[in-house]
Design a protein around this motif. Structure first.
Motif, PDB file in Angstrom:
ATOM      1  N   GLY A  39       0.893  -1.159   0.066  1.00  0.00           N
ATOM      2  CA  GLY A  39       0.050  -0.032  -0.192  1.00  0.00           C
ATOM      3  C   GLY A  39       0.827   1.032   0.025  1.00  0.00           C
ATOM      4  N   LEU A  44      -0.956   4.097   3.446  1.00  0.00           N
ATOM      5  CA  LEU A  44      -0.967   3.522   4.913  1.00  0.00           C
ATOM      6  C   LEU A  44      -0.227   4.116   5.871  1.00  0.00           C
ATOM      7  N   ARG A  45       0.616   5.179   5.553  1.00  0.00           N
ATOM      8  CA  ARG A  45       1.440   6.105   6.330  1.00  0.00           C
ATOM      9  C   ARG A  45       1.560   7.533   6.134  1.00  0.00           C
ATOM     10  N   GLU A  87      -8.624   3.757  10.890  1.00  0.00           N
ATOM     11  CA  GLU A  87      -8.220   2.282  10.912  1.00  0.00           C
ATOM     12  C   GLU A  87      -9.125   1.687  10.091  1.00  0.00           C
ATOM     13  N   THR A  90      -7.486   1.965   6.663  1.00  0.00           N
ATOM     14  CA  THR A  90      -6.089   1.661   6.392  1.00  0.00           C
ATOM     15  C   THR A  90      -6.051  -0.007   6.430  1.00  0.00           C
ATOM     16  N   ASP A  91      -6.725  -0.506   7.550  1.00  0.00           N
ATOM     17  CA  ASP A  91      -6.554  -1.703   7.783  1.00  0.00           C
ATOM     18  C   ASP A  91      -6.789  -2.754   6.807  1.00  0.00           C
TER      19      ASP A  91
END
Length: 448
Positions: A39, A44-45, A87, A90-91
């Motif tokens: 990702g 993600l970050r 989340e 993102t999860d």
């Protein structure tokens, strides 16, 4: 015997994933590898989770601006619940990304990778692969900091995963990361300080609009200290003591958390580029204008890992990855077109830019600069916004060279100017655009 692939992609972010799918779709044998979840930084970050958290901060800010103007009561951020909201996006990303790659016919690998020869790559847990082509798309990482105690800083990834928000936060650096996170944290109730080594913050944006942003930032309680050089960080029980210098005088700021916002560098140092004869430049892979390594023709690079003229932005990484792959597939030397790529600092409100800065434009010849303080316009008045502005730069023939904006929803409005610059439109042509009213776009004609 090592497996031979037409293409191996190092890095499963937006550049790498798009490139791998494109090559597999053309019938090539393709593998992609990453030691982190699939990702990349953006999904993600970085960009996406940041904006999920910003949604809560925007809601708080909107309510506060309209307090006494029809909105009553106190609203606050429930940080753990906001993190759960983030989340929820993102999860699922890594599994979805990997499933998509597998369906496209791409071999998905996990582990650290290092070049072992000009045409070979060793992957932890998978052995060695021979490649006809390789794409380096490993992105960027926080810039190493050399002062004592720098290892006590957390990075942007860790900030975006904080289970609880500390009361006092110091951000080191005066760029995107510090300002975006500071605006979120301040709305969530933290006491926030930004220490910037330089005199001017957010140097890549128009300085007049940055001044507006600084005023707006201070109004919500963000302390901004310029010319502040961090000297050391020490642990003091449950606190961090940040010692910094301003004009030769030493100061101390106590905090519960210190965050690295002092820039990022290409994440290529662990790849052993020299083993493949790959030259580096400015910390990234040295490439021709068509993104091919200058020293190893089998290898290409895209996104933040490439020392290309492209800005470190997700859309740039995506189209560089696609163009690099197209050049491999067709044996062509097509260079990316970086015209009209916008940049946005997602503070509250946001600061946006596309095209030339005023200083850059004036170096090209005679220019027309239109600057408007839009804080009293209807678009801002209805929201209770106190700071907003726009600056449009055109040449003597009316061609738009740059657009700079600070205000609510201007991250969307800047895309119209991005298209105008991409197509070479003039001020008169853009002014003829009929816009729905009342919307932000209906203000464009008055910005010239």
């Amino acid at each position: 015997m090592t497996e031979t692939l037409d293409l191996i992609v190092i890095g499963a972010g937006m550049a790498g994933i798009n490139a791998a799918k494109k090559a597999a779709g053309a019938g090539w044998s393709v593998a992609i590898v990453d030691e982190l979840p699939y990702g990349g930084t953006c999904a993600l970050r970085g960009c996406d989770p940041k904006k999920m958290l910003r949604a809560g901060a925007e809601a708080i800010d909107a309510a506060r601006l309209l307090k006494g103007k029809g909105v009553a009561g106190d609203t606050r951020i429930d940080w753990p619940a906001l993190m759960e909201h983030k989340e929820s996006f993102t999860d699922p990303v890594p599994e979805n990304m990997e499933d998509g790659l597998k369906k496209a016919g791409v071999k998905t690998l996990h582990g650290s990778a290092r070049f072992t020869a000009e045409d070979r790559l060793g992957i932890e847990g998978h052995g060695e692969f021979t490649f006809k082509h390789a794409l380096i798309a490993t992105g960027a990482k926080p810039r190493p900091l050399g002062f004592p105690g720098a290892d006590r800083l957390i990075d942007s990834t860790e900030f975006l995963n904080l289970p609880n928000l500390p009361e006092r936060i110091v951000f080191v650096g005066g760029g995107y990361i510090s300002f975006e996170f500071a605006h979120i944290a301040a709305r969530a109730g933290a006491e926030v300080t930004i220490l910037d080594h330089g005199k001017q913050q957010l140097k890549m944006f128009d300085p007049d609009l940055v001044d507006m942003l600084l005023e707006r930032s201070r109004a919500v309680g963000i302390e901004i200290i310029a010319n502040a050089a961090p000297d050391r960080i020490d642990s003091a029980g449950d606190m961090e003591r940040v010692t910094y210098s301003v004009d030769g005088k030493s100061h101390v700021k106590e905090a519960d958390l210190v965050v690295h916002g002092a820039g990022r560098v290409p994440a290529v140092d662990c790849l052993d580029l020299s083993a493949a004869g790959i030259e580096a430049e400015h910390g990234g892979v040295k490439v021709e204008e068509w993104l091919q390594s200058t020293s190893n023709p089998r290898v290409y690079a895209a996104g933040d890992a490439a020392a290309s003229p492209g800005k470190p932005l997700t859309p740039v990484a995506v189209f560089e990855g696609k163009i690099a792959t197209s050049n491999m597939l067709k044996n062509k030397q097509t260079a990316p077109d970086y015209t009209g790529v916008p940049s946005v600092a997602f503070t509250i409100p946001e600061l946006a830019r596309v095209g030339m800065l005023e200083e850059e434009a004036r170096e090209t010849g005679d220019v027309e600069v239109s600057f408007a303080d839009t804080s009293n316009w209807f678009s801002q008045k209805r929201l209770g916004e106190t700071h907003a502005g726009a600056k449009i730069i055109s040449d003597e023939n009316g061609k738009i060279l740059g657009a700079h904006m600070f205000g609510p929803d201007y991250a969307e409005l800047i895309n119209i100017f991005s298209l105008a610059i991409k197509l070479g439109l003039t001020v008169d042509q853009v002014k003829t655009m009929p816009a729905a009213y009342p919307t932000g776009a209906s203000d464009i004609g008055s910005m010239f």
